[in-house]
Structure formats: structure tokens, C-alpha cells
Design an enzyme around this catalytic site. Structure first.
Site, PDB file in Angstrom:
ATOM      1  N   ASN A 188     -10.357  -0.853   0.092  1.00 21.23           N
ATOM      2  CA  ASN A 188      -8.907  -0.659   0.156  1.00 21.23           C
ATOM      3  C   ASN A 188      -8.308  -1.031  -1.203  1.00 21.23           C
ATOM      4  O   ASN A 188      -8.272  -2.204  -1.560  1.00 21.23           O
ATOM      5  CB  ASN A 188      -8.337  -1.542   1.275  1.00 21.23           C
TER       6      ASN A 188
ATOM      7  N   HIS B 125      -3.758   6.768   2.953  1.00 23.76           N
ATOM      8  CA  HIS B 125      -4.100   5.451   2.422  1.00 23.76           C
ATOM      9  C   HIS B 125      -5.408   5.015   3.064  1.00 23.76           C
ATOM     10  O   HIS B 125      -5.654   5.250   4.247  1.00 23.76           O
ATOM     11  CB  HIS B 125      -2.983   4.455   2.728  1.00 23.76           C
TER      12      HIS B 125
ATOM     13  N   CYS C  50       0.819  -1.227   0.000  1.00 21.08           N
ATOM     14  CA  CYS C  50       0.000   0.000   0.000  1.00 21.08           C
ATOM     15  C   CYS C  50       0.846   1.267   0.000  1.00 21.08           C
ATOM     16  O   CYS C  50       0.343   2.349  -0.274  1.00 21.08           O
ATOM     17  CB  CYS C  50      -0.918   0.006   1.208  1.00 21.08           C
TER      18      CYS C  50
HETATM   19  N1  ACO Z   1     -18.292 -10.339   8.409  1.00 22.37           N
HETATM   20  C1  ACO Z   1     -18.778 -10.685   9.609  1.00 22.37           C
HETATM   21  N2  ACO Z   1     -17.978 -11.052  10.643  1.00 22.37           N
HETATM   22  C2  ACO Z   1     -16.664 -11.027  10.419  1.00 22.37           C
HETATM   23  C3  ACO Z   1     -16.092 -10.676   9.191  1.00 22.37           C
HETATM   24  C4  ACO Z   1     -16.981 -10.314   8.162  1.00 22.37           C
HETATM   25  N3  ACO Z   1     -16.543  -9.938   6.925  1.00 22.37           N
HETATM   26  N4  ACO Z   1     -14.761 -10.755   9.288  1.00 22.37           N
HETATM   27  C5  ACO Z   1     -14.476 -11.148  10.526  1.00 22.37           C
HETATM   28  N5  ACO Z   1     -15.622 -11.310  11.226  1.00 22.37           N
HETATM   29  C6  ACO Z   1     -15.796 -11.729  12.612  1.00 22.37           C
HETATM   30  C7  ACO Z   1     -14.634 -12.530  13.130  1.00 22.37           C
HETATM   31  O1  ACO Z   1     -14.786 -13.883  12.782  1.00 22.37           O
HETATM   32  C8  ACO Z   1     -14.732 -12.293  14.605  1.00 22.37           C
HETATM   33  O2  ACO Z   1     -15.726 -13.133  15.115  1.00 22.37           O
HETATM   34  P1  ACO Z   1     -15.506 -13.866  16.544  1.00 22.37           P
HETATM   35  O3  ACO Z   1     -15.358 -12.751  17.532  1.00 22.37           O
HETATM   36  O4  ACO Z   1     -16.750 -14.658  16.689  1.00 22.37           O
HETATM   37  O5  ACO Z   1     -14.250 -14.663  16.375  1.00 22.37           O
HETATM   38  C9  ACO Z   1     -15.250 -10.877  14.715  1.00 22.37           C
HETATM   39  O6  ACO Z   1     -15.813 -10.547  13.433  1.00 22.37           O
HETATM   40  C10 ACO Z   1     -14.203  -9.856  15.070  1.00 22.37           C
HETATM   41  O7  ACO Z   1     -13.076 -10.081  14.217  1.00 22.37           O
HETATM   42  P2  ACO Z   1     -11.803  -9.166  14.318  1.00 22.37           P
HETATM   43  O8  ACO Z   1     -10.799  -9.609  13.322  1.00 22.37           O
HETATM   44  O9  ACO Z   1     -11.384  -9.029  15.751  1.00 22.37           O
HETATM   45  O10 ACO Z   1     -12.434  -7.785  13.863  1.00 22.37           O
HETATM   46  P3  ACO Z   1     -11.795  -6.358  13.981  1.00 22.37           P
HETATM   47  O11 ACO Z   1     -12.657  -5.490  14.771  1.00 22.37           O
HETATM   48  O12 ACO Z   1     -10.335  -6.412  14.338  1.00 22.37           O
HETATM   49  O13 ACO Z   1     -11.882  -5.851  12.478  1.00 22.37           O
HETATM   50  C11 ACO Z   1     -10.522  -5.614  10.493  1.00 22.37           C
HETATM   51  C12 ACO Z   1     -11.224  -6.582  11.460  1.00 22.37           C
HETATM   52  C13 ACO Z   1     -11.590  -4.723   9.879  1.00 22.37           C
HETATM   53  C14 ACO Z   1      -9.814  -6.405   9.434  1.00 22.37           C
HETATM   54  C15 ACO Z   1      -9.548  -4.738  11.298  1.00 22.37           C
HETATM   55  O14 ACO Z   1      -8.755  -5.551  12.114  1.00 22.37           O
HETATM   56  C16 ACO Z   1      -8.663  -3.924  10.413  1.00 22.37           C
HETATM   57  O15 ACO Z   1      -9.096  -3.050   9.685  1.00 22.37           O
HETATM   58  N6  ACO Z   1      -7.345  -4.176  10.467  1.00 22.37           N
HETATM   59  C17 ACO Z   1      -6.396  -3.472   9.620  1.00 22.37           C
HETATM   60  C18 ACO Z   1      -6.497  -4.016   8.231  1.00 22.37           C
HETATM   61  C19 ACO Z   1      -5.577  -3.281   7.324  1.00 22.37           C
HETATM   62  O16 ACO Z   1      -5.388  -2.103   7.438  1.00 22.37           O
HETATM   63  N7  ACO Z   1      -4.960  -3.995   6.435  1.00 22.37           N
HETATM   64  C20 ACO Z   1      -4.029  -3.348   5.593  1.00 22.37           C
HETATM   65  C21 ACO Z   1      -4.046  -3.949   4.269  1.00 22.37           C
HETATM   66  S1  ACO Z   1      -2.891  -2.993   3.483  1.00 22.37           S
HETATM   67  C22 ACO Z   1      -2.090  -3.861   2.275  1.00 22.37           C
HETATM   68  O17 ACO Z   1      -0.888  -3.953   2.333  1.00 22.37           O
HETATM   69  C23 ACO Z   1      -2.912  -4.414   1.135  1.00 22.37           C
END
Ligand code: ACO
Length: 358
Positions: free
Chosen positions: A314, A284, A144
Site C-alpha cells: 500500500n 487504490h 490515500c
Molecule cells: N502476521 C501474522 N499475524 C498477524 C499479522 C501479521 N503481519 N497481523 C495481524 N496478525 C494476527 C492478529 O494478531 C490476529 O491474531 P489473533 O486472532 O490471534 O488475535 C489475526 O492475525 C487476525 O487479525 P485481524 O486484524 O483480524 O486480521 P484481518 O483479517 O482483519 O486482516 C488487515 C488485517 C489485513 C489489516 C485487514 O483488516 C485490512 O486490510 N484492513 C484494511 C486496511 C486498510 O485498508 N488500511 C488503509 C490504509 S490507507 C491509508 O490511509 C494509509
């Protein structure tokens, strides 16, 4: 080349070098005082995939996606559209806004984790498509942060006099590397491309500072494990979802909220400015909550922050140049405005740049 020195003559036709590739046109350039963005462009594939569309094919909900990430919809490339197909119209738009053509370019840099091929580079594909015959071309793998890595390197090349004009692109077809059985990543990413043409600008304008960093120890937090020389693609790697985007979402979230503020602060310090001098923040777009946290750190009102994650998800290296181009189209970025851009991504990598818009 003087005759009779024992070096074979370059053929006058065919895919040779000197004759067809305009080296003789390369002027000797003095170093320039300031380098800026002369034009920006963007392109998104037509097909829109809403949260409701995803809800129909996986165990997720519009409510979960919106509240956790801010994403409402994203774009998805057609099966016959590759990264260069998105990048090309973005590049043409940027060139047109800069009133330049491919033949004016000396350097093409593409930040992408979804290149058309392992090689040749997507930059070389674009070099040919744009008729940029005298341009050197390469891809950068900084996830990214790829656009900001490219911007920083192109700016340095122009400042040093080794390039006159450069095209820097962030372009991705991330839908191709998603594991559609993994709801925790499949809902996050989108396809798109953004481009910027860089060249000399009046002193006091253009890139005022850049700041780049990396921490390879964090590599496992954000990666596509298979498909390279470490773990070549096999039926087993495909079945195990190893040829797809993987992340430790919580750790990445923690890292992102810290680094976005730190690197932006450092870039502002290097530019001799403070957040109060900045008219627009173009971060980003990984998660709306991460963007809000970064803005809060600077006391930045959200109406001075460019947001497109709601519409495009994203788009990795493309999110910042898409944002810059949209902001110009919307009249939100004009001559003299200071814009701060900041990114983090796989690697781990991070970067920020401060520009006074020309
Ligand atoms: N729909 C419904 N439920 C979901 C989904 C979904 N799409 N995805 C995960 N869940 C559930 C999980 O299974 C979990 O359930 P559980 O508690 O029963 O186990 C619950 O939601 C919470 O999951 P978390 O992973 O703890 O959710 P979180 O609040 O951390 O949000 C997210 C997840 C949105 C991915 C967040 O962690 C985030 O944005 N992280 C940063 C991601 C990022 O910036 N990535 C960079 C990519 S950059 C690159 O280089 C391409």
C-alpha cells in the site's frame, strides 16, 4: 505598478517576486471545456523488502501476508531518500510524456502524509527542483485519497482558467512512519511516487467526472496520533509508538469495501456512464481483497483491474498514479479508453474520478 503610489518597489534581484517569478508571463486564459491527463510517471525506490525479509525480523509469515492482503513484496526508500526524492523522477517522467517542462506549470499539488518537512511543503521543494518558477505549490493531506483530491482541484483550476498546466503527485515514504514492532501495520505499507500532468484536452476527453467525500468522525480509525500540535513529539510519544501509522484494520476494511463501490458508482453516474463503458479500473491498493470486492460489485473481471499491491504494498496516495503510469507503459491505457479510479483513506476521505484517456 505606477510610480509614486507609495508602494515600495520590488527588488530586482534576490528572492523577490515579480521580477524572477514570471507573473508577467501569466497569460489571460479563457475557461477551457475539457481537462485531461497529458502525461503520467512513476518512481519506486530500488530496495525491495519481501515478506520473507519481514518474516526474518518479526512474528509474521509470507502465507499470512499474502492471503490476508495480496502483498508479496514492497519497496523501501534509503535513509537519505525523502518523499520529494521519489516524487521528482516521477514528475520528470510525467512532464516528458506530456512534452512539457517545469516552466510550463502553473500549479503543483502533492498528496502526501509523509512530506519532507512539516513546512515548507513538498510541493515547494519540487517547484524549485523542477524550475517551475511561475507555479503555485501546495501539499494536500487526504491520505490515500490525496492524489484524487489533487486531481479534482487541479482540474477545476484549469477549467476555470486560473492555471494552464498542473502537476499532481501522490508520493510517500511510509516506511518512515511505521511502527516496526506492530506486525499488523508494518507489513502493509510501501514507498513510492506517481505523477500526472494535467492540461486542456479536446472536448469529450479528459476528466469526465470526479466525486470527493470525507467523514471526520472516522478520523480515529486511521491516523498518526503524535507529531502535530495536539500531541507534539516527545520521548514518551516515541516510546509509545504514537508517531507511527495506526489503524483499526477491521473497521477500515468494512468501510473500504462499502465506500469504494459507492463513490465509484456516483462518479460513473455523474459521467453518464456505466461500468460496461470502463476499459480499466485503477483502484487504490490497500488490500487485494478490498480491490476484488470493489470489482465484484461492478461485475468487473479482475483482468480489467490494475493491480500493483502484490509488488509495491500500500503506497497510499501514490498507488493510483503509479498504477496509471504502469498501465500506460504496458499499453493497457490508450486514447479513447475510459478509466475509473477510486480511493479511500485516512480522514476518513474517499474519492473517484472517471477519465477518457487522451
Ligand atoms: N502476521 C501474522 N499475524 C498477524 C499479522 C501479521 N503481519 N497481523 C495481524 N496478525 C494476527 C492478529 O494478531 C490476529 O491474531 P489473533 O486472532 O490471534 O488475535 C489475526 O492475525 C487476525 O487479525 P485481524 O486484524 O483480524 O486480521 P484481518 O483479517 O482483519 O486482516 C488487515 C488485517 C489485513 C489489516 C485487514 O483488516 C485490512 O486490510 N484492513 C484494511 C486496511 C486498510 O485498508 N488500511 C488503509 C490504509 S490507507 C491509508 O490511509 C494509509
Amino acid at each position: 505598478m505606477p510610480e509614486g503610489d507609495g508602494v515600495a518597489a520590488t527588488p530586482a534581484t534576490g528572492p523577490g517576486f515579480v521580477s524572477g517569478f514570471g507573473w508577467s508571463e501569466h497569460p489571460a486564459r479563457p475557461p477551457v471545456a475539457a481537462v485531461g491527463v497529458l502525461g503520467v510517471g512513476h518512481h519506486l525506490p530500488e530496495r525491495e523488502v519481501s515478506n520473507a525479509d519481514l518474516q526474518a525480523v518479526m512474528d509474521t509469515s509470507d502465507e499470512w501476508i499474502r492471503t490476508r492482503t495480496g502483498i508479496r513484496t514492497r519497496r523501501q526508500a534509503r535513509a537519505d531518500e525523502a518523499t520529494s526524492d521519489l516524487a521528482l523522477p516521477a514528475a520528470r517522467m510525467a512532464l516528458q510524456r506530456a512534452a512539457l517542462s517545469g516552466s510550463d506549470l502553473d500549479l503543483i499539488v502533492v498528496g502526501t502524509v509523509t512530506p519532507d518537512h512539516a513546512f515548507p511543503s513538498t510541493a515547494c521543494v519540487l517547484q524549485e527542483a523542477l524550475g517551475a518558477r511561475r507555479a503555485a505549490a501546495l501539499d494536500i493531506s487526504a491520505a490515500c485519497t490525496g492524489f484524487l483530491y489533487g486531481l479534482s482541484m487541479a482540474e477545476a483550476a484549469i477549467r476555470a482558467g486560473s492555471a494552464g498546466h498542473a502537476l499532481v503527485i501522490g508520493a510517500e515514504v511510509l516506511s518512515r512512519i511505521l511502527n516496526w514492532r506492530d506486525r499488523s501495520t508494518a507489513v502493509l505499507l510501501g514507498d513510492g511516487a506517481g505523477a500526472a500532468v494535467l492540461g486542456p484536452v479536446p472536448a469529450g476527453y479528459g476528466v469526465l467526472s470526479t466525486c470527493l467525500g470525507a467523514d471526520g468522525a472516522g478520523g480515529p480509525l486511521l491516523r498518526m496520533p503524535a507529531g502535530g500540535s495536539r500531541l507534539p513529539t516527545t520521548p514518551d510519544t516515541l516510546a509509545a509508538g504514537l508517531n507511527a501509522f495506526q489503524q483499526n484494520g477491521r473497521e477500515v476494511y468494512r468501510f473500504a469495501t462499502q465506500i469504494m463501490g459507492d463513490v465509484a458508482e456516483e462518479a460513473l453516474r455523474r459521467a453518464g456512464l456505466t461500468a460496461a463503458d470502463v476499459q480499466l479500473l485503477v483502484p487504490h491498493q490497500a488490500n487485494y481483497r478490498i480491490i476484488e470486492a470493489a470489482a465484484r460489485r461492478f461485475g468487473f473481471p479482475m483482468d480489467r483491474v490494475w493491480v500493483n499491491i502484490d509488488r509495491f504494498g500500500n503506497t497510499s496516495s501514490a498507488s493510483i498514479p503509479i498504477g496509471l503510469s504502469e498501465a500506460v507503459s504496458a499499453g493497457r491505457l490508450g486514447r479513447g479508453d475510459v478509466v475509473l479510479t477510486v480511493a479511500f483513506g485516512g480522514g476518513l476521505t474517499w474519492g473517484a474520478a472517471v477519465l477518457r484517456w487522451v
